[in-house]
Design a protein around this motif. Structure first.
Motif, PDB file in Angstrom:
ATOM      1  N   VAL A 161      -0.318  13.921 -11.161  1.00 61.02           N
ATOM      2  CA  VAL A 161      -0.834  13.048 -10.107  1.00 61.02           C
ATOM      3  C   VAL A 161       0.325  12.470  -9.296  1.00 61.02           C
ATOM      4  O   VAL A 161       1.253  11.879  -9.856  1.00 61.02           O
ATOM      5  N   LYS A 162       0.263  12.653  -7.979  1.00 62.24           N
ATOM      6  CA  LYS A 162       1.233  12.025  -7.084  1.00 62.24           C
ATOM      7  C   LYS A 162       0.750  10.622  -6.747  1.00 62.24           C
ATOM      8  O   LYS A 162      -0.289  10.442  -6.125  1.00 62.24           O
ATOM      9  N   SER A 163       1.519   9.617  -7.181  1.00 61.79           N
ATOM     10  CA  SER A 163       1.207   8.229  -6.869  1.00 61.79           C
ATOM     11  C   SER A 163       2.368   7.639  -6.074  1.00 61.79           C
ATOM     12  O   SER A 163       3.226   8.370  -5.558  1.00 61.79           O
ATOM     13  N   THR A 164       2.395   6.335  -5.966  1.00 62.28           N
ATOM     14  CA  THR A 164       3.419   5.671  -5.165  1.00 62.28           C
ATOM     15  C   THR A 164       3.979   4.467  -5.893  1.00 62.28           C
ATOM     16  O   THR A 164       3.269   3.795  -6.657  1.00 62.28           O
ATOM     17  N   SER A 165       5.243   4.183  -5.643  1.00 59.66           N
ATOM     18  CA  SER A 165       5.850   2.972  -6.197  1.00 59.66           C
ATOM     19  C   SER A 165       5.248   1.720  -5.569  1.00 59.66           C
ATOM     20  O   SER A 165       5.478   0.613  -6.053  1.00 59.66           O
ATOM     21  N   GLY A 166       4.446   1.911  -4.524  1.00 59.46           N
ATOM     22  CA  GLY A 166       3.754   0.783  -3.912  1.00 59.46           C
ATOM     23  C   GLY A 166       2.808   0.067  -4.856  1.00 59.46           C
ATOM     24  O   GLY A 166       2.407  -1.079  -4.592  1.00 59.46           O
ATOM     25  N   VAL A 167       2.433   0.710  -5.987  1.00 62.93           N
ATOM     26  CA  VAL A 167       1.538   0.049  -6.941  1.00 62.93           C
ATOM     27  C   VAL A 167       2.201  -1.180  -7.566  1.00 62.93           C
ATOM     28  O   VAL A 167       1.519  -2.048  -8.110  1.00 62.93           O
ATOM     29  N   ALA A 199       0.646  -7.825  -6.999  1.00 65.94           N
ATOM     30  CA  ALA A 199      -0.125  -6.581  -6.925  1.00 65.94           C
ATOM     31  C   ALA A 199      -0.585  -6.322  -5.497  1.00 65.94           C
ATOM     32  O   ALA A 199      -0.924  -7.261  -4.765  1.00 65.94           O
ATOM     33  N   PRO A 200      -0.585  -5.048  -5.066  1.00 64.87           N
ATOM     34  CA  PRO A 200      -1.045  -4.737  -3.708  1.00 64.87           C
ATOM     35  C   PRO A 200      -2.513  -5.111  -3.529  1.00 64.87           C
ATOM     36  O   PRO A 200      -3.321  -4.968  -4.451  1.00 64.87           O
ATOM     37  N   THR A 201      -2.839  -5.579  -2.357  1.00 71.18           N
ATOM     38  CA  THR A 201      -4.205  -6.054  -2.090  1.00 71.18           C
ATOM     39  C   THR A 201      -4.961  -5.174  -1.105  1.00 71.18           C
ATOM     40  O   THR A 201      -6.149  -5.401  -0.874  1.00 71.18           O
ATOM     41  N   ALA A 202      -4.282  -4.202  -0.516  1.00 74.05           N
ATOM     42  CA  ALA A 202      -4.953  -3.386   0.508  1.00 74.05           C
ATOM     43  C   ALA A 202      -4.228  -2.062   0.668  1.00 74.05           C
ATOM     44  O   ALA A 202      -3.118  -1.870   0.175  1.00 74.05           O
ATOM     45  N   GLY A 203      -4.905  -1.152   1.388  1.00 74.34           N
ATOM     46  CA  GLY A 203      -4.277   0.082   1.817  1.00 74.34           C
ATOM     47  C   GLY A 203      -3.996   1.073   0.706  1.00 74.34           C
ATOM     48  O   GLY A 203      -4.581   1.036  -0.379  1.00 74.34           O
ATOM     49  N   TRP A 204      -3.065   1.975   1.006  1.00 75.34           N
ATOM     50  CA  TRP A 204      -2.715   3.066   0.104  1.00 75.34           C
ATOM     51  C   TRP A 204      -2.247   2.578  -1.265  1.00 75.34           C
ATOM     52  O   TRP A 204      -2.683   3.115  -2.291  1.00 75.34           O
ATOM     53  N   PRO A 205      -1.365   1.563  -1.346  1.00 76.46           N
ATOM     54  CA  PRO A 205      -0.941   1.108  -2.677  1.00 76.46           C
ATOM     55  C   PRO A 205      -2.109   0.613  -3.532  1.00 76.46           C
ATOM     56  O   PRO A 205      -2.161   0.876  -4.735  1.00 76.46           O
ATOM     57  N   LYS A 206      -3.060  -0.087  -2.900  1.00 76.38           N
ATOM     58  CA  LYS A 206      -4.236  -0.556  -3.643  1.00 76.38           C
ATOM     59  C   LYS A 206      -5.071   0.622  -4.115  1.00 76.38           C
ATOM     60  O   LYS A 206      -5.544   0.656  -5.267  1.00 76.38           O
ATOM     61  N   ASP A 207      -5.252   1.621  -3.252  1.00 73.45           N
ATOM     62  CA  ASP A 207      -5.992   2.830  -3.650  1.00 73.45           C
ATOM     63  C   ASP A 207      -5.314   3.509  -4.829  1.00 73.45           C
ATOM     64  O   ASP A 207      -5.982   3.945  -5.777  1.00 73.45           O
ATOM     65  N   CYS A 208      -3.988   3.627  -4.766  1.00 68.90           N
ATOM     66  CA  CYS A 208      -3.269   4.300  -5.848  1.00 68.90           C
ATOM     67  C   CYS A 208      -3.366   3.523  -7.158  1.00 68.90           C
ATOM     68  O   CYS A 208      -3.399   4.133  -8.234  1.00 68.90           O
TER      69      CYS A 208
END
Length: 321
Positions: A114-120, A140-149
């Motif tokens: 799984v390709k994720s992001t350090s944005g998590v 913790a991310p609250t929106a966007g791509w990091p939240k999805d990941c």
């Protein structure tokens, strides 16, 4: 007998490149590329199937092909790519749920990557100097791509508990850079005047596209359980990166930068989200020792070298124009 690999998201840059790399790998017998639209340029050596991973038909595809490895590249980073934020979330989260349901019903499956992001990890004033994989986010991310990941990773962990016979590897990548990729960060550093947050100088890390693709390729063959940070060695401060671009900067108070970002997004110059503003405010640096030990993998490009190659690409585009 070689691997039979299914790659999601092959109509986008990273998905198409990993599919092409695997198709040329002698240890892989077959690569099946899946997406809702075909790639803009045909990928040699792969079998493309036009399918939506949100549709249960994906389980039939995997079962009939006896897929043993899935490389999930189908998580979209910006609303523009998906046609809006609601579509983006549905593709990312609901699509992953359906894909994992198909994986659950595929007895031949042995590995999920799984390709994720350090944005998590999020971004904020309380962040550690370096994030290790076992750390919980302070902001913790609250929106966007990091939240999805973050949600995607939660479902992936649930799948791993249900199918302990499947090796699950999740890679949290720093922001990608390179000579042939366009991201929110490449668009940001290509602005004629680069906005920054007054009073902050974030530490940034990047990973070169070639290094990211190489660790994914290795994971297809060298199956390892776990979550792994991936980034080029070292870090750049935002001010150092902007000096390297040679472009002027303008420092704005934080409360002004978000509306400026929205204006840039509406103008089509870049996707500039709230989480992106947080990133250029506080930055983020990863401890990558785990991936280096586990896979015996050292990125060929440092953070600085990856940024320099991006700048060389940018200069070539200017010369052509």
């Amino acid at each position: 007998m070689g691997r039979i690999v299914l790659v999601t998201g092959v109509s986008r840059s990273l998905g198409s490149r990993i599919a092409e790399n695997l198709a040329g790998d002698t240890g892989v017998d077959r690569v099946i590329g899946v997406d809702v639209v075909p790639p803009m340029v045909a990928i040699p050596g792969i079998d493309f199937i036009r399918a939506d991973i949100r549709n249960p038909v994906i389980a039939k595809v995997m079962g009939e092909a006896k897929v043993d490895t899935v490389v999930h590249m189908g998580v979209i980073a910006t609303p523009k790519q998906a046609g809006g934020r609601s579509s983006m979330k549905e593709i990312n989260v609901i699509g992953t749920m359906q894909l994992l349901a198909a994986c659950q019903r595929t007895p031949s499956l042995e590995g999920l990557i799984v390709k994720s992001t350090s944005g998590v990890y999020g971004c904020g004033a309380k962040d550690p100097a370096m994030f290790t994989e076992d750390m919980e986010p302070k902001h913790a991310p609250t929106a966007g791509w990091p939240k999805d990941c973050s949600e995607v990773e939660g479902y992936v962990r649930g799948f791993a508990r249900c199918r302990p016979d499947v090796t699950v590897s999740t890679f949290r990548f720093a922001n990608f850079l390179g000579s042939a990729i366009d991201t929110a960060m490449t668009a940001y550093f290509s602005l004629p005047v680069i906005p920054t947050v007054l009073g902050f100088d974030a530490r940034l890390q990047f990973v070169h596209v070639d290094d990211g693709l190489e660790i994914l390729r290795r994971a297809v063959h060298d199956r390892q359980v776990g979550i792994f940070n991936v980034a080029g060695a070292g870090a750049l401060t935002l001010s150092q990166a902007i000096r390297l671009t040679g472009r002027p900067r303008v420092a704005l108070p934080e409360f002004l930068l978000t509306p400026v970002g929205r204006s840039l997004s509406r103008a089509g110059l870049l996707d500039f989200s709230y989480e992106q503003v947080r990133f250029i405010t506080y930055g983020r640096v990863l401890d990558t020792s785990l991936v280096e030990r586990t896979f015996e993998f050292t990125p060929a490009y440092t953070t600085h070298a990856a940024f320099e190659e991006f700048l060389a690409r940018d200069e070539e585009l200017v010369d052509v124009a």
